[in-house]
Structure formats: C-alpha cells, structure tokens
Write an enzyme that holds these catalytic residues in place. Structure first.
Site, PDB file in Angstrom:
ATOM      1  CG  ASP A  85      -1.908   1.061   1.266  1.00  0.00           C
ATOM      2  OD1 ASP A  85      -2.008   1.790   0.248  1.00  0.00           O
ATOM      3  OD2 ASP A  85      -2.619   1.207   2.266  1.00  0.00           O
ATOM      4  CB  CYS A 274      -7.643 -21.984  15.881  1.00  0.00           C
ATOM      5  SG  CYS A 274      -7.046 -20.977  17.250  1.00  0.00           S
TER       6      CYS A 274
HETATM    7 ZN   LIG Z   1      -8.927 -20.068  18.179  1.00  0.00          ZN
END
Ligand SMILES: [Zn+2]
Length: 515
Positions: A85, A274
């Site tokens: 960017d 996760c």
């Molecule tokens: Zn997690």
C-alpha cells in the site's frame, strides 16, 4: 490476469496471477509491519495466507536501503505474494516532504512489489463535499502521474476510487479511474463507515464503485478485516481485502468469532478449535503475559479470518451465498438492514447468480421472497411466457415436486381425460407466483425448501394478485379457474375475484361442471 471460476450474487471466486504466483480470490491480505511485525510472516503463510500487504511508506522510512537492495520479499521475509500500500494515510499524517507520488511509485517498483498502489488521497468519512471532491481529483492526478513513470510491466497497479460517502463522487472517480486501465481497482478508506457498522452505506458505496468499473478487474476493499464485513463485501463483488485487525484486536484483548469480537476477559468459554484455542484453557489464555497474549490472540484471529474467507468461497461454490449472508446478517441489526435492502439492487446482484445450481434454495424469511432466483422467475413470466390456451386453471402448490408428479394433477388427468389438454394448468407457488406446469421442473421451481406455513407477506400477496390479473389480460384468457384449498389459495382467490371474474372450484366435480 484475473480469471473467474465461479460466481453467486455479485460474489466471485477468481484466480489473480501475479509475478510471484497466483492468489485465489476472495482473499484477505494480512497487514505486515515492515519493521515491527509481531507475528512472523512465515507463520501467517502457514495458517493459509499466501499473500500479504505491507506499507511502502513505512518500508521507505524504516527499511529503505535494505528494501531497495534486497527487494521487499527478503526485507519482510515472506516468499509469497506481496502487495504494497502506498501509505497515503501516513504521508498525510506526517506531512512528509521527502516523498511524493513519483518517488513512492518508483520505490514500489524498485522493491519489486507484486501488487502496488498509487499514492492516493483518502477521502475517509469526511462529509465535507469540497474535501471529498479534492481527494478525488488529487487521487486521479496521482494515478496519471504514477502510470506515466512506472515501467515494470510485471507489477500489477491498483487504482483507488475515492469519494467517501458521496456516491456521485465515487461514480465519477470510478469512471475516470477505469479509463486509466489499472490492473486492480480499490475502494478507498471506508474504515470509519465499517467501524460504525453502517453496512447500508457501505453497500451503496461498493455497488456504486462496482457498477462503474470493468467487471473483469478485481476490486479491493481497503481495511476490511471483520467476520461480518467480509461476507457482505464478497457478496457485493469485492475480491481482495487487507486488514491489520487481527493484531490490533489482539493487542486490545479482543477475540474474533464468526459473528464479531468479544473481550477475552469477559468470555466464559473458548468457542474455537484453532491450534491456539486447543492448546490453552480460557483461564490460561487470560493470564498470559500481555505481549504473549496479544500474539496468541493475533494468531487465533487469523484463523477466524481465513475461515470466514473460506466459508464465503464455499458458499459461492455451493450457490448458497444468499443463505450464508442471511445467517451472518442476523448477527447485527445493521447488517440485517443492509441485507434486507438487497432487493433495491437485485439487478446488480442477479448478474452473477447461475441459472442452474447444484443445490436447491432455502426460503426461510420474508426477505427471501425477493431473492434473485425468485424475481428472475417472475420477470420471465411477465416478459417471456405466453400461453396458447384460453382457459386457465390455477392449482395450489404441492409438496410433491415437480408439480406434474403431484396427485392432484394425475387425478385431474385421469378424471378429465382429453379435456385437460384444452386448459393451461399452472400452480400458485409461494413465493414464485404462477408456475406453468411445463416449467415446473426447471431450476429452481422444484428445487426449493421452505417453511410448511410460510410467513404471510402482504406485499407478496399483492404482487401475486397483480401477476395473476396481468397474465390473464396479456394471454387473452377467457376463463379462469382457481382451485381453493383454504389458507393461502383462499386468500388469493378472494383477492383476485374482486378484480376480475373467476371461477372458484375445490373439487374435480365442480370443475367438470363449470368447464
Ligand atoms: Zn482459536
């Protein structure tokens, strides 16, 4: 090169080829700080992001020499695709006189960015029209100046569209930027709009930008890194996103979920599987030392974001993007507001909806009555279908689909014999309206699931009545029979009979006598 693989609504799965490889879009590019990156880019890649974005201005300020000599890939230690960017925001903030449009452009070429952005002047959420207008003009001027000096054809250049909340300025900016033939377009800086959850405004801004840029170019949305914003923007046709939200939220102790953020310290359960959340208890997570906790939260947040992007892709593949956005929309009233107003832009959204899908439609809410597939059928009935017969029998829809396999139809055939051939038979099916028996196995007219007793919708009822009346006139029908079985058909039959002469029947005997 940008190649489309699948579409649904205005959302698409595409392949964007860069000099360092191909990204499948929609894709989120995590923001990497060129000199103070907390989560190593290699770990970000391992999580599944093969493209990242970094700030050319900050690289120029802090690692200029190294980046010029070794390239940006070595400097930030990432061997995937790197977008830079320009750092328009920072340049504005610090008023740096050592950089200008040209130097930032040449620097991005020198460090071998895969995707580069011109030094734009973000409008932000400024309501001041003069300011917004000026940012559009300055950005266009910078776009032209950049394209005049860059020479490396392998780098993809991004042309930001400005205008803030002023839709006419977005339109002008989009049209003029499109004329410059950029590889990628971007909608500039709607950060404040997103932070205030003004999803309706965001929708209007994206649609305006999309309508006035070529559809074969990817659209980047700056600063979108929230599990509610990404699906909405994907459905509206945004292909690329960048965000530092994962780490910014992490530093603030905020934990991303599929439906928004929570303060880690206020939570009672970890609802994620996760690797981070599987290796820690909530109590352990909360009591981590601040820096470690921010790191771990950042990693968890990245897992949630990649799941969001993959969920969007799966929904496009399945042709269930409408259903998916509907589920997400229930998580915030203002997202629901934007979703409910999709019907205002149905022509724009309908374009990417395939004629045939592998999965049927779920019709759960009144909002679904105006989904593109339903409106598409109605338009077809209005504009393309003409009957040859002058008698019309409207039957109530049946659970058995296609309708020609229904008991009511086979009984009629058996009892009436060849008389039936002189009658155009249609079914009244909520929310599609009139379905001629000959079309009843065409997608999605026999591939949908809905509530056994759908919510009553007076708009839809009125539309149905108007459709019936208009079809009767257009097709020069001389005699109309409506088979009433109570409830919905009763309501319709009575409403139609107030406008036009019809025969109400509820048994084969009755029908035979009236024919
Ligand atoms: Zn997690």
């Amino acid at each position: 090169m940008f190649e489309l693989k699948a579409t649904d609504l205005a959302g698409r799965i595409g392949l964007l080829t860069t000099k360092s490889g191909t990204i499948e879009t929609p894709a989120l590019l995590p923001v990497i700080h060129p000199s103070k990156q907390e989560i190593p880019p290699s770990l970000i890649k391992e999580i599944g992001f093969n493209a990242v974005i970094t700030n050319a201005y900050l690289a120029f300020k802090n690692k200029g020499e190294e980046a010029r000599n070794n390239g940006i890939h070595k400097t930030i230690e990432f061997d995937g695709i790197i977008m830079t960017d320009s750092g328009g925001y920072q340049v504005l903030e610090y008023g740096d006189i050592n950089v200008n449009v040209k130097s930032i452009a040449l620097f991005q070429e020198k460090i071998l960015s895969d995707i580069a952005v011109i030094l734009d002047k973000p409008t932000g959420a400024q309501l001041d029209r003069d300011y917004a207008e000026r940012s559009v003009e300055l950005t266009l001027k910078a776009a032209k100046e950049t394209l005049a000096v860059v020479t490396n054809k392998e780098i993809l250049w991004t042309g930001p569209i400005q205008g803030g909340v002023h839709l006419d300025l977005i339109e002008r900016s989009a049209k003029e930027t499109s004329n410059l033939n950029f590889d990628i377009h971007a909608l500039g800086s709607p950060t404040e709009i997103m932070q205030s959850y003004d999803f309706k405004k965001l929708t209007d801004m994206i649609i305006t930008a999309k309508k006035h840029t070529p559809s074969n170019k990817p659209m980047h949305l700056f600063g979108a890194g929230h599990p509610l914003t990404i699906p909405l923007a994907v459905a509206l046709g945004c292909d690329l996103f960048d965000s530092a939200s994962y780490i910014l939220y992490g530093r603030e102790g905020r934990y991303l979920t599929d439906y928004g953020t929570k303060k880690l310290k206020d939570m009672s359960y970890l609802n994620c599987v996760c690797p981070i959340c599987c290796s820690l208890s909530l109590k352990e997570f909360i009591s981590l030392e601040k820096e470690t906790r921010s790191f771990q939260l950042g990693v968890h947040n990245l897992y949630v974001l990649i799941k969001t992007v993959n969920d969007c892709k799966e929904a496009i593949r399945e042709g269930r993007l409408w259903e998916y956005i509907g589920i997400k929309a229930k998580a915030h009233p203002r997202l629901w507001e934007a979703y409910k107003n999709f019907s205002e832009n149905i022509e724009f959204l309908e374009d990417g909806v395939p004629i045939f899908k592998s999965k049927g439609l779920f019709l759960s809410d009144i909002v679904d009555n105006s989904r593109p597939e339903v409106l598409r059928h109605k338009m077809k009935m209005k504009n393309n279908i003409r009957f040859r017969k002058c008698k019309l029998l409207l039957l109530p829809e049946t659970m058995v689909k296609p309708f020609y396999k229904s008991r009511i139809y086979s009984n009629l055939k058996k009892e009436l014999g060849s008389i039936i051939d002189q009658i155009q038979i249609c079914f009244l099916a909520h929310p599609f309206g009139i379905i001629p028996i000959e079309l009843s196995d065409i997608y999605p007219l026999s591939q949908y699931e809905k509530a056994l007793k759908p919510d009553s919708d007076s708009n839809l009822d009125q539309d149905m009545v108007d459709d019936i009346v208009s079809i009767i006139y257009k097709n020069k029908i001389s005699e109309v029979f409506i088979w009433i079985e109570g409830g919905y058909t009763q309501r319709l039959g009575e409403a139609v009979s107030k406008k036009i002469e019809i025969n109400i029947v509820s048994s084969i005997e009755e029908l035979r006598n009236k024919l």
